[in-house]
Design an enzyme around this catalytic site. Structure first.
Site, mmCIF file in Angstrom:
data_model
loop_
_atom_site.group_PDB
_atom_site.id
_atom_site.type_symbol
_atom_site.label_atom_id
_atom_site.label_comp_id
_atom_site.label_asym_id
_atom_site.label_seq_id
_atom_site.Cartn_x
_atom_site.Cartn_y
_atom_site.Cartn_z
ATOM 1 N N ALA A 65 49.027 30.864 -0.009
ATOM 2 C CA ALA A 65 50.166 31.363 0.728
ATOM 3 C C ALA A 65 50.090 30.432 2.219
ATOM 4 O O ALA A 65 49.161 30.417 2.411
ATOM 5 C CB ALA A 65 50.461 32.919 0.968
ATOM 6 N N GLY A 108 46.969 32.156 -3.452
ATOM 7 C CA GLY A 108 48.127 32.166 -4.070
ATOM 8 C C GLY A 108 48.042 30.649 -5.022
ATOM 9 O O GLY A 108 48.839 30.698 -6.060
ATOM 10 N N GLU A 111 46.153 31.823 -7.885
ATOM 11 C CA GLU A 111 47.198 32.870 -8.663
ATOM 12 C C GLU A 111 48.168 32.168 -9.289
ATOM 13 O O GLU A 111 48.628 32.364 -10.506
ATOM 14 C CB GLU A 111 47.542 33.821 -7.581
ATOM 15 N N GLU A 131 41.212 35.386 0.193
ATOM 16 C CA GLU A 131 42.020 36.254 1.074
ATOM 17 C C GLU A 131 41.089 37.289 1.849
ATOM 18 O O GLU A 131 41.468 37.470 3.053
ATOM 19 C CB GLU A 131 42.919 37.050 0.194
HETATM 20 C C1 LIG Z 1 49.434 34.471 -1.984
HETATM 21 C C2 LIG Z 1 48.835 35.509 -0.836
HETATM 22 C C3 LIG Z 1 49.598 36.564 -0.791
HETATM 23 C C4 LIG Z 1 47.943 35.061 -0.162
HETATM 24 C C5 LIG Z 1 47.108 33.693 0.169
HETATM 25 O O1 LIG Z 1 47.335 32.750 -0.497
HETATM 26 S S1 LIG Z 1 46.333 33.928 1.499
HETATM 27 C C6 LIG Z 1 45.675 32.009 1.803
HETATM 28 C C7 LIG Z 1 44.411 31.680 0.897
HETATM 29 N N1 LIG Z 1 44.011 30.237 1.129
HETATM 30 C C8 LIG Z 1 43.311 30.256 2.129
HETATM 31 O O2 LIG Z 1 42.605 31.079 3.084
HETATM 32 C C9 LIG Z 1 42.864 28.549 2.311
HETATM 33 C C10 LIG Z 1 43.228 28.061 3.718
HETATM 34 N N2 LIG Z 1 42.918 26.856 3.930
HETATM 35 C C11 LIG Z 1 41.507 26.228 4.058
HETATM 36 O O3 LIG Z 1 40.592 27.122 4.262
HETATM 37 C C12 LIG Z 1 41.333 24.808 4.320
HETATM 38 O O4 LIG Z 1 42.502 24.206 4.682
HETATM 39 C C13 LIG Z 1 40.816 24.150 3.027
HETATM 40 C C14 LIG Z 1 39.290 24.669 2.805
HETATM 41 C C15 LIG Z 1 41.852 24.355 1.866
HETATM 42 C C16 LIG Z 1 40.775 22.702 3.499
HETATM 43 O O5 LIG Z 1 40.315 22.253 4.352
HETATM 44 P P1 LIG Z 1 40.337 21.052 5.145
HETATM 45 O O6 LIG Z 1 39.488 20.760 6.348
HETATM 46 O O7 LIG Z 1 40.087 19.681 3.901
HETATM 47 O O8 LIG Z 1 41.650 20.649 5.693
HETATM 48 P P2 LIG Z 1 42.567 21.552 7.003
HETATM 49 O O9 LIG Z 1 42.599 20.472 7.941
HETATM 50 O O10 LIG Z 1 42.016 22.836 6.858
HETATM 51 O O11 LIG Z 1 44.088 21.422 6.091
HETATM 52 C C17 LIG Z 1 44.882 20.445 6.373
HETATM 53 C C18 LIG Z 1 46.327 20.954 6.699
HETATM 54 O O12 LIG Z 1 46.728 22.189 5.790
HETATM 55 C C19 LIG Z 1 46.828 23.195 6.568
HETATM 56 N N3 LIG Z 1 46.625 24.308 5.661
HETATM 57 C C20 LIG Z 1 45.945 24.387 4.761
HETATM 58 N N4 LIG Z 1 45.990 25.515 4.048
HETATM 59 C C21 LIG Z 1 47.044 26.436 4.506
HETATM 60 C C22 LIG Z 1 47.499 27.517 4.323
HETATM 61 N N5 LIG Z 1 47.047 28.216 3.342
HETATM 62 N N6 LIG Z 1 48.529 27.939 4.967
HETATM 63 C C23 LIG Z 1 49.164 27.100 5.971
HETATM 64 N N7 LIG Z 1 48.583 25.911 6.286
HETATM 65 C C24 LIG Z 1 47.397 25.387 5.493
HETATM 66 C C25 LIG Z 1 46.102 23.378 7.627
HETATM 67 O O13 LIG Z 1 46.607 24.086 8.713
HETATM 68 C C26 LIG Z 1 46.262 21.836 8.073
HETATM 69 O O14 LIG Z 1 47.492 21.585 8.834
HETATM 70 P P3 LIG Z 1 47.434 21.286 10.480
HETATM 71 O O15 LIG Z 1 46.579 20.132 10.719
HETATM 72 O O16 LIG Z 1 48.776 20.951 10.812
HETATM 73 O O17 LIG Z 1 46.653 22.485 11.132
#
Ligand SMILES: CC(C)=CC(=O)SCCNC(=O)CCNC(=O)[C@H](O)C(C)(C)COP(=O)(O)OP(=O)(O)OC[C@H]1O[C@@H](n2cnc3c(N)ncnc32)[C@H](O)[C@@H]1OP(=O)(O)O
Length: 257
Positions: A65, A108, A111, A131
Site C-alpha cells: 500500500a 499489499g 496480498e 507491515e
Molecule cells: C495493504 C496494506 C494495508 C498495507 C501495506 O501494504 S503497508 C506497505 C508494505 N510495504 C513496505 O513496507 C515496503 C516499502 N518499501 C520498501 O521497503 C522499499 O521501497 C523497497 C525495499 C521495496 C525497495 O527499496 P529501494 O531502495 O530499491 O527503492 P526505494 O528508493 O525505497 O523506492 C523507490 C521509490 O518508491 C517509493 N516506494 C516504495 N515503496 C513504497 C510504498 N509502499 N509506498 C509509497 N512509496 C513507496 C519510495 O518512496 C521511492 O520513492 P521516492 O524516491 O520518491 O521516495
C-alpha cells in the site's frame, strides 16, 4: 475507461493488467486500486476473455500500500472509512487470475498476488509482509492467505519479523506454483493463462470454485460439493464435445456452454 496507473490489454483470450506506477514501485494507492477494480469488472464482463493475468514491472509487482498516502490516517479515518475493505479486486471475478511476479511483492503487493488463483514467480521475486516494521499488521488478507498457503510456522516467521523470502523459498513453501528465469516470466505466465483461457469456460469456472471450496469447508462437504458440480458439467455441450473429441482423436471445439 482510460487508465493512468495500470495498462489493460487483451492478448488472445487473456486479459492482461500491468500495474504501472514505476516511480513508486507500483505502490497501491486509491487511484490504482480503483482502476484495478474497474478493469477486473470489465474483463469479467468481456466474453472474449477466459483468464486474467496481473503483473507489474521487472523491479516490483507491488511494494505494498502507498505508505505516503496512508501515513496520516487516524483510527477513525480507517475505521469509519472501512479502509482497504474494497482492495480485493482479483477476488471479484469468477474467471481464473494468474499473477506474474518479478521483484518486490511486499505487504499489499504480496496480498494482491495471493488473491490471485496462482502465482508464477520470476527468480528475482521477493515476497514479504513487512507491515510490522511500520507499526501495523497486514490488512488485506495477508495473515489469512499466507497462513493457508505456507502454514503457521512460516507465516509467523514472515509476519512477525517482516523479512522477505526469495522465489526459491516461496516455491519450497508452496506460495508460488512455479519459478522461472526473469527473462521468461511473461512468456511462461502467458502460456499458462492462455492454456486456461482456451479450456471450456464452464469447466474452468467450476474447477476454480471447487478448489476454492477446499478452503471453506470440511473434507466431506468439499468432496460432496465437487461431486455435485462434476455431475452438473454433464449437462454442458462442452462435456459432450470434450469426450467425443478424445474418442475421435481431435482437438475439442469449445462452445463455452
Ligand atoms: C495493504 C496494506 C494495508 C498495507 C501495506 O501494504 S503497508 C506497505 C508494505 N510495504 C513496505 O513496507 C515496503 C516499502 N518499501 C520498501 O521497503 C522499499 O521501497 C523497497 C525495499 C521495496 C525497495 O527499496 P529501494 O531502495 O530499491 O527503492 P526505494 O528508493 O525505497 O523506492 C523507490 C521509490 O518508491 C517509493 N516506494 C516504495 N515503496 C513504497 C510504498 N509502499 N509506498 C509509497 N512509496 C513507496 C519510495 O518512496 C521511492 O520513492 P521516492 O524516491 O520518491 O521516495
Amino acid at each position: 475507461m482510460a487508465y493512468e496507473n495500470i495498462i489493460v490489454e487483451i492478448k488472445g483470450r487473456v486479459g492482461v493488467v500491468t500495474l504501472n506506477r514505476p516511480n513508486a514501485l507500483n505502490a497501491l494507492n486509491r487511484a490504482l486500486i480503483g482502476e484495478l477494480s474497474q478493469a477486473v469488472v470489465e474483463l469479467q464482463n468481456n466474453d472474449a476473455v477466459g483468464c486474467l493475468l496481473i503483473t507489474g514491472s521487472d523491479k516490483a509487482f507491488a511494494a505494498g500500500a502507498d505508505i505516503k498516502e496512508m501515513a496520516d490516517k487516524s483510527f477513525i479515518d480507517a475505521y469509519l472509512g472501512n479502509f482497504a475493505a474494497d482492495w480485493h479486486a482479483p477476488t471479484k471475478t469468477r474467471k481464473p487470475v494468474v499473477a506474474a511476479v518479478a521483484g518486490f511483492a511486499l505487504g499489499g503487493g504480496c496480498e494482491l498476488a495471493m488473491m490471485c488463483d496462482l502465482i508464477i514467480a520470476a527468480d528475482t521475486a521477493k515476497f514479504g509482509q513487512p507491515e510490522i516494521k511500520l507499526g501495523v499488521i497486514p490488512g488485506i488478507g495477508g495473515t489469512q492467505r499466507l497462513t493457508r498457503a505456507v502454514g503457521k510456522a512460516k507465516a509467523m516467521d514472515l509476519v512477525l519479523t517482516g523479512r522477505m523470502m526469495d522465489a526459491a523459498e516461496a516455491e519450497r513453501s508452496n506460495l508460488v506454483a512455479r519459478v522461472v528465469p526473469a527473462a521468461q516470466l511473461m512468456d511462461e505466465a502467458m502460456k499458462v493463462a492462455d492454456t486456461i483461457a482456451n479450456m471450456s469456460l464452464p469447466s474452468v469456472l467450476a474447477a476454480k470454485e471447487a478448489v476454492d471450496a477446499a478452503f471453506e469447508s470440511s473434507l466431506a462437504e468439499g468432496v460432496r460439493f465437487e461431486r455435485r458440480i462434476f455431475h452438473a458439467l454433464f449437462a454442458t455441450e462442452d462435456q459432450k464435445e470434450g469426450m467425443k473429441a478424445f474418442v475421435e482423436k481431435r482437438k475439442p471445439q469449445w462452445k463455452n456452454k
